[in-house]
Design an enzyme around this catalytic site. Structure first.
Site, mmCIF file in Angstrom:
data_model
loop_
_atom_site.group_PDB
_atom_site.id
_atom_site.type_symbol
_atom_site.label_atom_id
_atom_site.label_comp_id
_atom_site.label_asym_id
_atom_site.label_seq_id
_atom_site.Cartn_x
_atom_site.Cartn_y
_atom_site.Cartn_z
ATOM 1 N N SER A 146 0.867 -1.185 0.000
ATOM 2 C CA SER A 146 0.000 0.000 0.000
ATOM 3 C C SER A 146 0.900 1.231 0.000
ATOM 4 C CB SER A 146 -0.844 -0.007 1.288
ATOM 5 O OG SER A 146 -1.454 1.244 1.513
ATOM 6 N N TYR A 159 -1.903 -1.046 10.677
ATOM 7 C CA TYR A 159 -2.042 -1.289 9.225
ATOM 8 C C TYR A 159 -0.832 -0.728 8.473
ATOM 9 C CZ TYR A 159 -3.704 -1.249 4.432
ATOM 10 O OH TYR A 159 -3.795 -1.440 3.067
HETATM 11 N N1 LIG Z 1 -8.596 -0.517 -1.624
HETATM 12 C C1 LIG Z 1 -7.630 0.287 -1.226
HETATM 13 O O1 LIG Z 1 -7.801 1.508 -1.112
HETATM 14 C C2 LIG Z 1 -6.256 -0.298 -0.958
HETATM 15 C C3 LIG Z 1 -5.172 0.598 -0.920
HETATM 16 C C4 LIG Z 1 -3.912 0.100 -0.687
HETATM 17 C C5 LIG Z 1 -3.731 -1.260 -0.476
HETATM 18 N N2 LIG Z 1 -4.807 -2.107 -0.511
HETATM 19 C C6 LIG Z 1 -4.541 -3.525 -0.278
HETATM 20 O O2 LIG Z 1 -5.054 -4.258 -1.375
HETATM 21 C C7 LIG Z 1 -5.335 -5.597 -0.968
HETATM 22 C C8 LIG Z 1 -6.707 -5.991 -1.488
HETATM 23 O O3 LIG Z 1 -7.685 -5.190 -0.832
HETATM 24 P P1 LIG Z 1 -8.991 -4.660 -1.556
HETATM 25 O O4 LIG Z 1 -8.870 -3.195 -1.672
HETATM 26 O O5 LIG Z 1 -9.299 -5.451 -2.761
HETATM 27 O O6 LIG Z 1 -10.039 -4.937 -0.376
HETATM 28 P P2 LIG Z 1 -11.308 -5.922 -0.273
HETATM 29 O O7 LIG Z 1 -12.263 -5.627 -1.361
HETATM 30 O O8 LIG Z 1 -11.758 -5.804 1.139
HETATM 31 O O9 LIG Z 1 -10.684 -7.358 -0.533
HETATM 32 C C9 LIG Z 1 -9.900 -8.012 0.442
HETATM 33 C C10 LIG Z 1 -9.753 -9.471 0.064
HETATM 34 O O10 LIG Z 1 -9.062 -10.153 1.142
HETATM 35 C C11 LIG Z 1 -9.854 -11.266 1.554
HETATM 36 N N3 LIG Z 1 -9.702 -11.528 2.977
HETATM 37 C C12 LIG Z 1 -9.996 -10.668 3.995
HETATM 38 N N4 LIG Z 1 -9.795 -11.281 5.177
HETATM 39 C C13 LIG Z 1 -9.376 -12.543 4.890
HETATM 40 C C14 LIG Z 1 -9.018 -13.663 5.686
HETATM 41 N N5 LIG Z 1 -9.063 -13.609 7.027
HETATM 42 N N6 LIG Z 1 -8.640 -14.815 5.066
HETATM 43 C C15 LIG Z 1 -8.598 -14.883 3.713
HETATM 44 N N7 LIG Z 1 -8.921 -13.858 2.914
HETATM 45 C C16 LIG Z 1 -9.312 -12.707 3.497
HETATM 46 C C17 LIG Z 1 -11.282 -10.876 1.226
HETATM 47 O O11 LIG Z 1 -12.115 -11.990 1.031
HETATM 48 P P3 LIG Z 1 -13.119 -12.620 2.111
HETATM 49 O O12 LIG Z 1 -13.740 -11.507 2.881
HETATM 50 O O13 LIG Z 1 -14.040 -13.408 1.244
HETATM 51 O O14 LIG Z 1 -12.251 -13.497 2.956
HETATM 52 C C18 LIG Z 1 -11.094 -10.162 -0.109
HETATM 53 O O15 LIG Z 1 -11.031 -11.105 -1.151
HETATM 54 C C19 LIG Z 1 -5.209 -5.603 0.558
HETATM 55 O O16 LIG Z 1 -3.974 -6.185 0.927
HETATM 56 C C20 LIG Z 1 -5.234 -4.131 0.926
HETATM 57 O O17 LIG Z 1 -4.534 -3.867 2.127
HETATM 58 C C21 LIG Z 1 -6.052 -1.647 -0.752
#
Ligand SMILES: NC(=O)c1ccc[n+]([C@@H]2O[C@H](COP(=O)([O-])OP(=O)(O)OC[C@H]3O[C@@H](n4cnc5c(N)ncnc54)[C@H](OP(=O)(O)O)[C@@H]3O)[C@@H](O)[C@H]2O)c1
Length: 267
Positions: A146, A159
């Site tokens: 991130s 985080y």
């Molecule tokens: N969106 C942003 O603004 C942003 C910015 C910077 C970095 N990121 C990073 O990008 C990555 C993806 O996030 P996203 O934005 O796509 O968020 P998201 O829509 O909340 O997706 C998160 C994914 O992680 C899975 N997950 C959560 N808890 C889990 C667990 N205990 N075991 C297995 N899987 C789990 C969720 O699936 P289930 O709930 O089905 O388990 C989902 O598939 C993350 O590492 C996040 O920190 C996001």
């Protein structure tokens, strides 16, 4: 004769593939002919993604619903994958979550859960699949960190620290793998459309209210392209790239005040 796709005969394991950036990362690999192993907790979402991508790109897909934040989650996942006779050529450590708010009064399970998922499970899976990648001299690891990786994060401290770990770990492995044929890329997105914000509770912060939010597919495409070319770090968006460049040049106390302001509730 049709050109062989770069991923033909290889398999990518994508964590957090039920929604958000992980779905689009999985699609990038499928487009290039990689078979997919998709994991997250939500089985129904995973099955829908799996059906769509196998139908659209003619790749083999397997789904393994598991809670990766649970102790030994990565090992159990790898055992299930191994029991099906599947090999992992590329590991995409994308699953992650954040929790906004002051450390004082925070929930210990939320705080440790971030470390368990964002860091421990990521290391566990990498440690399991790394020797095979090094022995084969191909494939690699695409870790999702991130913009939070570049600075400390008052009011979202664990985080930010968890993502600094991902960046540091990824860069070190990139160097260890140099010349081996194994690629390591750390994707550092800024604000991206997904369920992340709702789950993290960042909607009411100044950053949540003002950040330029990117769609998840261009973020995934940038990460995938970076992985193909073994780019060490991929930052999405020009403004974010400028911030990552500027942050180490500013006094740390200034950076801390800036992030504190951004992570505070918008009034
Ligand atoms: N969106 C942003 O603004 C942003 C910015 C910077 C970095 N990121 C990073 O990008 C990555 C993806 O996030 P996203 O934005 O796509 O968020 P998201 O829509 O909340 O997706 C998160 C994914 O992680 C899975 N997950 C959560 N808890 C889990 C667990 N205990 N075991 C297995 N899987 C789990 C969720 O699936 P289930 O709930 O089905 O388990 C989902 O598939 C993350 O590492 C996040 O920190 C996001």
């Amino acid at each position: 004769m049709a050109k062989k796709q770069p991923g033909a005969g290889q398999t990518a394991l994508v964590t957090g593939a039920s929604m958000g950036i992980g779905v689009d990362l999985a699609e990038c690999f499928a487009k290039d002919g990689y078979d997919l192993i998709l994991t997250a907790r939500s089985e129904a979402f995973l099955s829908a993604v799996s059906a769509r991508l196998s139908a659209s790109y003619g790749v083999k897909t397997n789904v393994f619903p598991i809670d990766l934040a649970a102790e030994g989650g990565g090992t159990r996942l790898a055992e299930s994958i191994g029991a099906k006779g599947l090999t992992v050529d590329v590991l995409v450590n994308n699953a992650g979550y954040g929790k906004a708010g002051a450390f004082d009064g925070s929930d210990l399970n939320d705080q440790l859960g971030m470390i368990d998922l964002n860091d421990r499970a990521l290391v566990e899976l990498t440690q399991i699949y790394w020797p095979g990648m090094m022995a084969r001299g191909r494939g690699g690891v695409l870790n999702v960190a991130s913009m939070a990786a570049f600075v400390p994060g008052p009011f979202m401290a664990v985080y930010y620290a968890s993502k600094a770990f991902v960046l540091s770990f990824s860069e070190a492995l990139w160097e260890e793998a140099r010349g081996s044929g194994v690629h390591v890329t750390c994707l550092c997105p800024g604000a991206t459309e997904s369920k992340f914000r709702d789950r993290a509770g960042t909607g009411a912060t100044r950053l949540g209210q003002t950040a330029v939010v990117m769609a998840s597919m261009p973020v995934a495409e940038a990460g995938y392209h970076g992985f193909k070319t073994n780019k060490r770090v991929v930052i999405t968006g020009k403004g974010n790239a400028r911030m990552a460049w500027l942050a180490p040049l500013l006094p740390r106390t200034t950076v801390l005040k800036m992030v504190r302001t951004l992570q505070s509730p918008a009034t």
